[in-house]
Scaffold this active site. Structure first.
Site, short mmCIF file in Angstrom:
data_model
loop_
_atom_site.label_atom_id
_atom_site.label_comp_id
_atom_site.label_asym_id
_atom_site.label_seq_id
_atom_site.Cartn_x
_atom_site.Cartn_y
_atom_site.Cartn_z
N ASN A 150 -5.51 -11.57 7.78
CA ASN A 150 -6.07 -10.99 6.55
C ASN A 150 -7.56 -10.72 6.66
O ASN A 150 -8.09 -9.87 5.96
CB ASN A 150 -5.80 -11.91 5.34
CG ASN A 150 -6.21 -13.34 5.58
OD1 ASN A 150 -5.79 -13.95 6.56
ND2 ASN A 150 -7.01 -13.89 4.70
N GLN B 9 0.12 -9.50 5.16
CA GLN B 9 -0.70 -8.30 5.41
C GLN B 9 0.02 -7.28 6.29
O GLN B 9 -0.42 -6.14 6.39
CB GLN B 9 -2.04 -8.71 6.07
CG GLN B 9 -2.87 -9.67 5.24
CD GLN B 9 -3.49 -9.04 4.00
OE1 GLN B 9 -3.51 -7.82 3.83
NE2 GLN B 9 -4.00 -9.87 3.10
N THR C 229 1.85 -17.88 -1.13
CA THR C 229 1.41 -19.27 -0.89
C THR C 229 2.61 -20.20 -1.09
O THR C 229 2.89 -21.06 -0.24
CB THR C 229 0.25 -19.64 -1.84
OG1 THR C 229 -0.84 -18.77 -1.56
CG2 THR C 229 -0.17 -21.08 -1.68
N SER D 245 3.93 -11.16 -0.15
CA SER D 245 3.24 -11.25 -1.44
C SER D 245 3.30 -9.90 -2.15
O SER D 245 2.94 -8.88 -1.57
CB SER D 245 1.78 -11.64 -1.19
OG SER D 245 1.07 -11.64 -2.40
N GLY D 246 3.74 -9.90 -3.42
CA GLY D 246 3.87 -8.64 -4.15
C GLY D 246 2.55 -7.95 -4.40
O GLY D 246 2.45 -6.73 -4.28
N HIS D 247 1.50 -8.74 -4.71
CA HIS D 247 0.27 -8.07 -5.17
C HIS D 247 -0.52 -7.40 -4.06
O HIS D 247 -1.53 -6.76 -4.31
CB HIS D 247 -0.61 -9.03 -5.99
CG HIS D 247 -1.30 -10.12 -5.24
ND1 HIS D 247 -2.61 -10.02 -4.85
CD2 HIS D 247 -0.87 -11.32 -4.82
CE1 HIS D 247 -2.97 -11.15 -4.22
NE2 HIS D 247 -1.93 -11.95 -4.20
N CYS E 207 -9.21 -15.93 -1.22
CA CYS E 207 -8.45 -17.06 -1.73
C CYS E 207 -9.25 -18.35 -1.67
O CYS E 207 -8.81 -19.38 -2.16
CB CYS E 207 -7.14 -17.19 -0.96
SG CYS E 207 -6.17 -15.70 -1.12
N THR F 180 13.39 -20.37 -14.10
CA THR F 180 13.89 -19.04 -14.51
C THR F 180 13.06 -17.95 -13.85
O THR F 180 11.83 -18.00 -13.87
CB THR F 180 13.79 -18.91 -16.05
OG1 THR F 180 14.48 -20.03 -16.62
CG2 THR F 180 14.40 -17.62 -16.55
N1 PLP Z 1 -1.22 -15.04 3.56
C1 PLP Z 1 -2.11 -14.06 3.75
C2 PLP Z 1 -2.31 -13.53 5.13
C3 PLP Z 1 -2.84 -13.55 2.69
O1 PLP Z 1 -3.74 -12.59 2.90
C4 PLP Z 1 -2.62 -14.08 1.40
C5 PLP Z 1 -3.41 -13.61 0.26
O2 PLP Z 1 -4.55 -13.19 0.42
C6 PLP Z 1 -1.66 -15.08 1.24
C7 PLP Z 1 -0.98 -15.55 2.35
C8 PLP Z 1 -1.36 -15.68 -0.10
O3 PLP Z 1 -0.73 -14.75 -0.92
P1 PLP Z 1 -0.56 -15.05 -2.50
O4 PLP Z 1 -1.81 -14.57 -3.13
O5 PLP Z 1 0.64 -14.26 -2.90
O6 PLP Z 1 -0.35 -16.50 -2.63
#
Ligand code: PLP
Length: 376
Positions: A149, A177, A70, A197-199, A323, A235
């Site tokens: 997503n 994605q 994000t 995005s790492g997670h 989200c 940091t």
């Molecule tokens: N963009 C897409 C297509 C996503 O699926 C997501 C998270 O679901 C994001 C952006 C945002 O990622 P983050 O959770 O790292 O902010």
């Protein structure tokens, strides 16, 4: 628990946690410090940068670590708009993640930037001619999602890049994605920015990055110290950055082959479901899609009620974008595809992980069928 919501987030890998551990415990130095204790943390950050750069075919100096995709997406839009003050227009689409949509709304509301949101077809595809004609001489950036997503629909990055290049407008691709599931080559796709995005890739939450084609022209979103070569103040979280680097190494080593099996499981799920429940349709099923994602339209079924029912049975799926915290908003993506609020309320997303098994989706179909029998 049967977890089928991997587009929302996925488990942090044990190898990643292991790689993070020393930086959380005994090696807690500041990577900006000049003494050895700090310099070893700096080395960990730079090694991770190299691994992430290699994962997406970029150069090390093009990778800017952020706290999330994000933030990376906000930063791309911010940089393009601030870097070209005479350009007051953005092109995006109606099916973006809220990371893009919300920042565009902010720019519209507080900075008078005009935003064109290109519509999509009922299959979730973007019309390249329409995209082309939406770009104006005062367009600061085009920001598009590479793989959706919610539906998994993949857009042709190379062609998007080509259009933007021909108009001399930078392209940001939300590659969250796409990375780790389909080939992603930053150099080849022609984008000026991609966000990751790492997670979604096996790290804990709280780390992402923006990859920038021309870091010298990048205008930071966050000012402070000169971290990230002056591109992002604050940091660095050495443990999370090190974990991101390890996740990238693991992805490079494992490649994309595992997704062939996952695609088969996904396709079998869709076949079972279509055969078991009358009227089911696959949103975006006619398009190129990610191997793990299925967005199903279940006519007459309230997808939020279905999600709650499945949760009670120990299965995690989602009805919209995770989200959209606490807002039970129907999917704006399905709405944009079908112009139907009802269809958006009656669609659910199933997203498989690398290890998702056939038995898990069979159980899901059984329970969806049961739920439909009780409720329809
Ligand atoms: N963009 C897409 C297509 C996503 O699926 C997501 C998270 O679901 C994001 C952006 C945002 O990622 P983050 O959770 O790292 O902010």
């Amino acid at each position: 628990m049967i977890y089928l919501d991997h587009n929302s987030t996925t488990r942090a890998l044990p190898e990643v946690i292991e790689a993070m551990a020393p930086w959380l415990a005994e090696r807690w130095g500041n990577p900006s410090s000049v003494y050895g204790f700090g310099r070893s943390a700096r080395r960990a950050v730079e090694d991770a940068r190299s691994a992430v750069a290699m994962l997406v075919g970029a150069r090390d100096e093009q990778v800017i670590f952020t706290a999330s995709a994000t933030e990376a997406t906000n930063a791309a839009l911010h940089s393009a708009v601030c870097g070209a003050p005479s350009r007051r227009h953005i092109v995006t689409s109606q099916v973006e993640h809220s990371a893009t949509l919300s920042y565009c709304e902010y720019l519209e509301r507080y900075h008078g930037v005009e935003v064109t949101r290109v519509p999509v077809s009922s299959q979730g595809e973007i019309d390249l001619d329409q995209l082309d004609s939406s770009i104006r001489t005062d367009t600061a950036i085009v920001s598009l999602i590479w793989a959706n997503n919610e539906t998994g629909v993949i857009w042709p990055a190379d062609q998007l890049g080509e259009i933007c290049r021909s108009k001399h407008v930078p392209l940001h691709l939300d590659a969250v994605q796409a990375v780790g599931r389909i080939p992603v080559d930053f150099e080849k796709c022609g984008a000026a920015y991609i966000s990751l995005s790492g997670h979604k890739l096996g790290t804990p939450k709280g780390i992402g990055c923006l990859v920038v084609s021309d870091p010298c022209r990048f205008v930071p979103l966050i000012f402070g110290g000169k971290q990230e070569r002056g591109h992002r103040g604050g940091t660095e979280s050495v443990p999370l950055v090190a974990g991101f680097g390890r996740a990238a190494e693991l992805l490079i080593a494992s490649g994309l082959d595992c997704w062939k099996r996952v695609a088969t499981v996904r396709d079998e799920f869709e076949s079972y479901l279509v055969a078991s429940v009358v009227g089911v349709e696959i949103n975006g099923g006619g398009s190129m899609r990610l191997p793990n994602t299925s967005n199903v339209y279940l006519p007459g079924v309230d997808s939020d009620a279905l999600v709650i029912y499945l949760d009670q049975q120990g299965i995690c799926i989602s009805s919209g974008s995770a989200c959209m915290e606490s807002a039970i908003a129907p999917s704006h993506v399905v709405d944009a595809m079908w112009h139907s609020h009802d269809r958006a309320c009656e669609s659910a997303r199933i997203s498989l992980g690398r290890d998702s098994a056939k038995e898990e989706v069979q159980e899901l179909v059984r329970l969806i069928k049961l739920f439909c029998e009780i409720n329809l």
